[in-house]
Scaffold this motif. Structure first.
Motif, PDB file in Angstrom:
ATOM      1  N   UNK A 480     -40.891 -10.763 -45.325  1.00 49.84           N
ATOM      2  CA  UNK A 480     -41.052  -9.329 -45.139  1.00 49.84           C
ATOM      3  C   UNK A 480     -40.903  -8.976 -43.665  1.00 49.84           C
ATOM      4  N   UNK A 481     -40.823  -7.675 -43.389  1.00 49.40           N
ATOM      5  CA  UNK A 481     -40.671  -7.191 -42.022  1.00 49.40           C
ATOM      6  C   UNK A 481     -41.983  -6.547 -41.570  1.00 49.40           C
ATOM      7  N   UNK A 482     -42.581  -7.096 -40.524  1.00 53.28           N
ATOM      8  CA  UNK A 482     -43.875  -6.615 -40.047  1.00 53.28           C
ATOM      9  C   UNK A 482     -43.717  -5.786 -38.778  1.00 53.28           C
ATOM     10  N   UNK A 483     -44.567  -4.776 -38.650  1.00 55.47           N
ATOM     11  CA  UNK A 483     -44.584  -3.931 -37.465  1.00 55.47           C
ATOM     12  C   UNK A 483     -45.198  -4.684 -36.297  1.00 55.47           C
ATOM     13  N   UNK A 484     -44.508  -4.635 -35.136  1.00 59.89           N
ATOM     14  CA  UNK A 484     -44.942  -5.387 -33.956  1.00 59.89           C
ATOM     15  C   UNK A 484     -44.896  -4.477 -32.735  1.00 59.89           C
ATOM     16  N   UNK A 490     -42.019   1.647 -25.098  1.00 59.84           N
ATOM     17  CA  UNK A 490     -42.611   2.519 -26.112  1.00 59.84           C
ATOM     18  C   UNK A 490     -41.968   2.365 -27.482  1.00 59.84           C
ATOM     19  N   UNK A 491     -41.050   1.430 -27.627  1.00 58.25           N
ATOM     20  CA  UNK A 491     -40.318   1.298 -28.894  1.00 58.25           C
ATOM     21  C   UNK A 491     -40.966   0.252 -29.787  1.00 58.25           C
ATOM     22  N   UNK A 492     -41.395   0.629 -30.996  1.00 60.27           N
ATOM     23  CA  UNK A 492     -41.929  -0.361 -31.938  1.00 60.27           C
ATOM     24  C   UNK A 492     -40.780  -1.197 -32.514  1.00 60.27           C
ATOM     25  N   UNK A 493     -41.095  -2.399 -32.983  1.00 57.40           N
ATOM     26  CA  UNK A 493     -40.073  -3.252 -33.591  1.00 57.40           C
ATOM     27  C   UNK A 493     -40.563  -3.814 -34.915  1.00 57.40           C
ATOM     28  N   UNK A 494     -39.614  -4.287 -35.695  1.00 54.07           N
ATOM     29  CA  UNK A 494     -39.909  -5.011 -36.929  1.00 54.07           C
ATOM     30  C   UNK A 494     -39.463  -6.447 -36.755  1.00 54.07           C
ATOM     31  N   UNK A 495     -40.336  -7.378 -37.119  1.00 56.08           N
ATOM     32  CA  UNK A 495     -40.026  -8.794 -37.007  1.00 56.08           C
ATOM     33  C   UNK A 495     -40.351  -9.481 -38.331  1.00 56.08           C
ATOM     34  N   UNK A 496     -39.597 -10.536 -38.630  1.00 57.31           N
ATOM     35  CA  UNK A 496     -39.922 -11.371 -39.789  1.00 57.31           C
ATOM     36  C   UNK A 496     -41.384 -11.785 -39.694  1.00 57.31           C
ATOM     37  N   UNK A 497     -42.150 -11.494 -40.738  1.00 55.17           N
ATOM     38  CA  UNK A 497     -43.600 -11.734 -40.676  1.00 55.17           C
ATOM     39  C   UNK A 497     -43.932 -13.197 -40.407  1.00 55.17           C
ATOM     40  N   UNK A 498     -43.210 -14.120 -41.029  1.00 49.26           N
ATOM     41  CA  UNK A 498     -43.479 -15.542 -40.822  1.00 49.26           C
ATOM     42  C   UNK A 498     -43.213 -15.934 -39.375  1.00 49.26           C
TER      43      UNK A 498
END
Length: 557
Positions: A480-484, A490-498
């Motif tokens: 899944x893609x987790x919020x980081x 100021x930019x949020x990112x999505x990263x592979x949760x694992x």
């Protein structure tokens, strides 16, 4: 010399004749014996009347305008190239896609007899004729009891003339026609109910069987009458009807109960023998079963409407109620993958309703996962799933196992989703018209986008304080893609949760319904701000008191 020239003119490495211009000389007295060769003019492609049609992407360059119109009209009617099917031999040869070891297997003469059911809604006559011809030609005569055609109230059914495919087997074809459209599940039941052979094979009508397809299925059922078996499907492309070999896989599903391919067990893989049957968690729409056993476990659920979910329901029920399911790689069927299906342009509403029916009867406490997958509230979802009392009584009568047993012993790859606290779209209370969205794919920048509640906007908050954006995967092997929060900018990112867990990224958030979303490590908040482009945008900054709400709460958090 003349012999060499003749061979050059009539052969090539590809088996096609060379095109060449031969200049002759009046001095050669024997030149008249050479074959006459005419130089071919370069073909000029015809203008395409339907440049955006999927039918003409790779096929149809040589068609006239009238032929294009006819082909496109038939394609819109059937979802495959009926124009080409009508011009293709009914007894065309198919590639033998079986593992070489399958061709050396000996099957006894006293296998069970088989009734083949072909169900359809709006099929081209030539497609059905080809299916029948292949079944007759490639099934041992002493095993094939009958072919049953079940018409689910087709609107485009021509006047059937099947004499050209059954001349040597009068009485082999039986016909059933519904007086109203009843759907896939009841169509399969209708065929099974009139079958008379030991085994019933229920197939789509847009298929062609491959040599040796029946014997492996019948042999497995002869060895164990409680096993429901499926062949491997090879893909017939909808545009040019060529056959593409598919690898052997099991059949599974996600928590929305959409069917999908699933790898066989590691034990099967370790054997290194692709001719051996493999256990499968579920089954797709094509299968064979002992006719009486299928009746003993309740046939197919006639309460399913039109399309979707009936195959998953059967698969779960077989495993829970005393049977098993296998895919048999030595049995192969070529199956047309339609570009569009005749039931409805959007199958999701039908599938959603049927999935909830399956969940209510068979999934016990895990039925909440189906509601979560469809982004429905856990209480009062508002969909009519029909009367399920008879199916629940059937479950009690058969003394079926609980669904937890199925997850622990059959489909261990399914995530149980035990740690979820909330799910749905995530909205800022300042501007609730826009939702958090996964943004462009591929990419890892979440955005604000006008709310539509489809997968890119499905968010989840769990007991590990993770916020997952863009859908929740049903299987343990998927990510899944987790919020980081990167900690800077100021930019949020999505990263592979694992990966985020392994690298100890800032992926944990304090969140209470109707309050701020605060990163535990950086103490910064997910908020929205007016951007330079004149729109609100998603940012991470020092907390200013903005609040968020997620659609559905499982447990107060």
């Amino acid at each position: 010399i003349f012999l060499i020239l003749y061979c050059l003119l009539n052969s090539s490495e590809t088996g096609k004749p060379h095109t060449m211009l031969i200049e002759t000389s009046a001095q050669s007295s024997d030149i008249k014996h050479l074959p006459k060769v005419v130089q071919q003019k370069k073909k000029i492609p015809k203008p395409k009347l339907y440049p955006n049609s999927a039918l003409f992407t790779k096929w149809g360059d040589d068609l006239t305008e009238d032929e294009q119109k006819e082909a496109e009209a038939l394609f819109r009617m059937y979802g495959y190239n009926a124009f080409l099917s009508n011009r293709t031999p009914l007894d065309r040869a198919l590639p033998d896609t079986r593992d070489s070891r399958c061709r050396n297997v000996y099957y006894p003469e006293d296998l069970p007899t088989i009734s083949v059911v072909l169900i359809y809604l709006d099929e081209a006559l030539s497609v059905i004729q080809r299916a029948i011809r292949s079944i007759i030609a490639r099934t041992p005569k002493h095993l094939l009891r009958e072919i049953i055609l079940v018409d689910d109230y087709s609107k485009n059914t021509p006047q059937w003339n099947l004499s050209n495919v059954t001349t040597k087997r009068p009485g082999l074809i039986r016909k059933v026609r519904h007086k109203r459209q009843m759907g896939l599940s009841q169509s399969r039941n209708s065929g099974w109910q009139v079958a008379t052979a030991d085994v019933v094979a229920i197939l789509d009508a847009h298929i062609e069987v491959i040599e040796g397809w029946a014997e492996p299925l019948l042999a497995r059922i002869k060895a164990d009458r409680t096993v429901v078996v499926s062949p491997v499907f090879d893909k017939v492309h909808f545009d040019d009807l060529h056959v593409e070999k598919y690898l052997s896989f099991g059949h599974g599903f996600d928590w929305a109960l959409w069917c999908l391919y699933e790898s066989f067990s590691q034990d099967w893989i370790n054997k290194g023998d692709e001719s051996q049957p493999g256990k499968s968690p579920s089954i797709m729409g094509i299968f064979a079963a002992d006719r009486r056993f299928l009746g003993e476990i309740g046939g197919l659920d006639g309460g399913m409407t039109i399309y979707g979910g009936e195959n998953v329901e059967l698969g779960i029920r077989v495993w829970l109620c005393g049977g098993s399911i296998e895919v048999v790689p030595c049995s192969r069927i070529a199956h047309i993958e339609r570009m569009h299906k005749p039931y409805a342009l959007d199958l999701s509403p039908l599938m959603k309703r049927n999935a909830l029916r399956v969940a209510d009867v068979w999934l016990d406490d895990f039925k909440k996962n189906v509601l979560i997958a469809w982004n429905l509230p856990l209480q009062n979802h508002g969909l009519d799933i029909g009367n399920v009392s008879e199916r629940k009584q059937l479950r009690e009568k058969l003394k079926c196992k609980p669904f937890k047993w199925y997850l622990e012993n059959v489909y261990t790859n399914l995530e149980t989703w035990d740690n979820l606290l909330g799910y749905g779209t995530l909205k800022n209370t300042i501007y609730s018209r826009y939702c958090v969205d996964q943004g462009a794919v591929p990419g890892n920048i979440p955005i604000l986008y006008e709310c539509h509640s489809q997968q890119p906007q499905l968010c989840y908050y769990n007991t590990e304080s993770e916020i997952i954006i863009g859908g929740l995967r049903s299987h343990k092997v998927n990510s899944n893609q987790c919020l980081v929060d990167s900690g800077s900018g100021s930019t949020p990112t999505l990263q592979d949760c694992k990966v985020a867990r392994q690298k100890e990224l800032h992926m944990h958030w304090d969140f209470r319904q109707g309050e701020a979303i605060r990163n535990k490590a950086t103490n910064r908040c997910l908020e929205i701000a007016w951007g330079l482009n004149g729109y609100y945008e998603l940012i991470i900054q020092k907390c200013t008191g903005q609040a968020w709400k997620i659609d559905n709460v499982i447990t107060t958090f």
